[in-house]
Enzyme design. Sequence first.
Site, mmCIF file in Angstrom:
data_model
loop_
_atom_site.group_PDB
_atom_site.id
_atom_site.type_symbol
_atom_site.label_atom_id
_atom_site.label_comp_id
_atom_site.label_asym_id
_atom_site.label_seq_id
_atom_site.Cartn_x
_atom_site.Cartn_y
_atom_site.Cartn_z
ATOM 1 N N ASP A 8 0.872 -1.169 0.000
ATOM 2 C CA ASP A 8 0.000 0.000 0.000
ATOM 3 C C ASP A 8 0.916 1.228 0.000
ATOM 4 O OD1 ASP A 8 0.752 0.592 2.618
ATOM 5 O OD2 ASP A 8 -1.269 0.540 3.440
ATOM 6 N N CYS A 65 2.775 -2.770 4.241
ATOM 7 C CA CYS A 65 1.993 -1.552 4.481
ATOM 8 C C CYS A 65 2.829 -0.694 5.437
ATOM 9 C CB CYS A 65 0.598 -1.867 5.008
ATOM 10 S SG CYS A 65 0.540 -2.737 6.587
ATOM 11 N N THR A 67 2.903 -0.393 8.780
ATOM 12 C CA THR A 67 3.440 -1.171 9.907
ATOM 13 C C THR A 67 3.599 -2.651 9.594
ATOM 14 O OG1 THR A 67 1.198 -1.573 10.668
ATOM 15 C CG2 THR A 67 2.354 0.348 11.624
ATOM 16 N N HIS A 98 10.028 -22.846 11.339
ATOM 17 C CA HIS A 98 9.089 -23.434 12.299
ATOM 18 C C HIS A 98 7.634 -23.257 11.877
ATOM 19 C CE1 HIS A 98 12.009 -23.386 16.002
ATOM 20 N NE2 HIS A 98 12.551 -23.918 14.918
ATOM 21 N N HIS A 134 7.178 -29.763 15.084
ATOM 22 C CA HIS A 134 6.789 -28.545 14.362
ATOM 23 C C HIS A 134 5.606 -28.830 13.435
ATOM 24 C CE1 HIS A 134 9.957 -26.185 15.954
ATOM 25 N NE2 HIS A 134 10.925 -26.908 15.434
HETATM 26 C C1 RB5 Z 1 -2.082 3.519 6.007
HETATM 27 O O1 RB5 Z 1 -2.084 4.821 6.478
HETATM 28 C C2 RB5 Z 1 -1.710 2.548 7.131
HETATM 29 O O2 RB5 Z 1 -2.762 2.442 8.020
HETATM 30 C C3 RB5 Z 1 -1.342 1.214 6.555
HETATM 31 O O3 RB5 Z 1 -0.258 1.351 5.705
HETATM 32 C C4 RB5 Z 1 -0.936 0.114 7.516
HETATM 33 O O4 RB5 Z 1 0.062 0.544 8.380
HETATM 34 C C5 RB5 Z 1 -2.012 -0.591 8.197
HETATM 35 O O5 RB5 Z 1 -1.789 -1.488 9.006
#
Ligand code: RB5
Length: 150
Positions: A8, A65, A67, A98, A134
């Site tokens: 994203d 994305c 995070t 694992h 595992h």
């Molecule tokens: C987008 O602003 C952000 O929310 C997305 O990239 C991501 O971090 C969501 O988990």
Amino acid sequence: MKVAIGFDHGGVTLRDALIEVLTGLGHEIVDFGTTGPGAVDYPDYATRVGEAVASGQCERGVLVCGTGIGMSIAANKVPGCYAALLSNCFSARMAAEHNVANVACLGGRVTGSELAKAILQAYLQAQPDRADHHQRRRDKVCQIEKGNGQ
Ligand code: RB5
């Protein structure tokens, strides 16, 4: 391997670095975008990559994305998709050995490009650990997916 990739707008900053790793290791990329900074919705990309992996079209997936959290939550809703959010090389190796995670998720606003490259490399180069204990645990995860968890 054939590797599906999806980003994203929060993850696209890692795009070139991760493509460099994938091509450098000789993998074939199936590119689901996005390619630019315009805002998009991460679940759309997680679905496309997750389905490409779960269907067998691709052997692995990479989702990024801001995070990595949204991508990992969304990808893990696709049956047959086992996504791991990775922030260090040890976890990356464990995810492959694992957990046999078939999708690696990273955070473009959390992890710098050099570390992200090292993480992806560690994940892709590790081999599944086929030890019984595992496999038993992975089988239990599959049972949860089928609604048969303990
Ligand atoms: C987008 O602003 C952000 O929310 C997305 O990239 C991501 O971090 C969501 O988990």
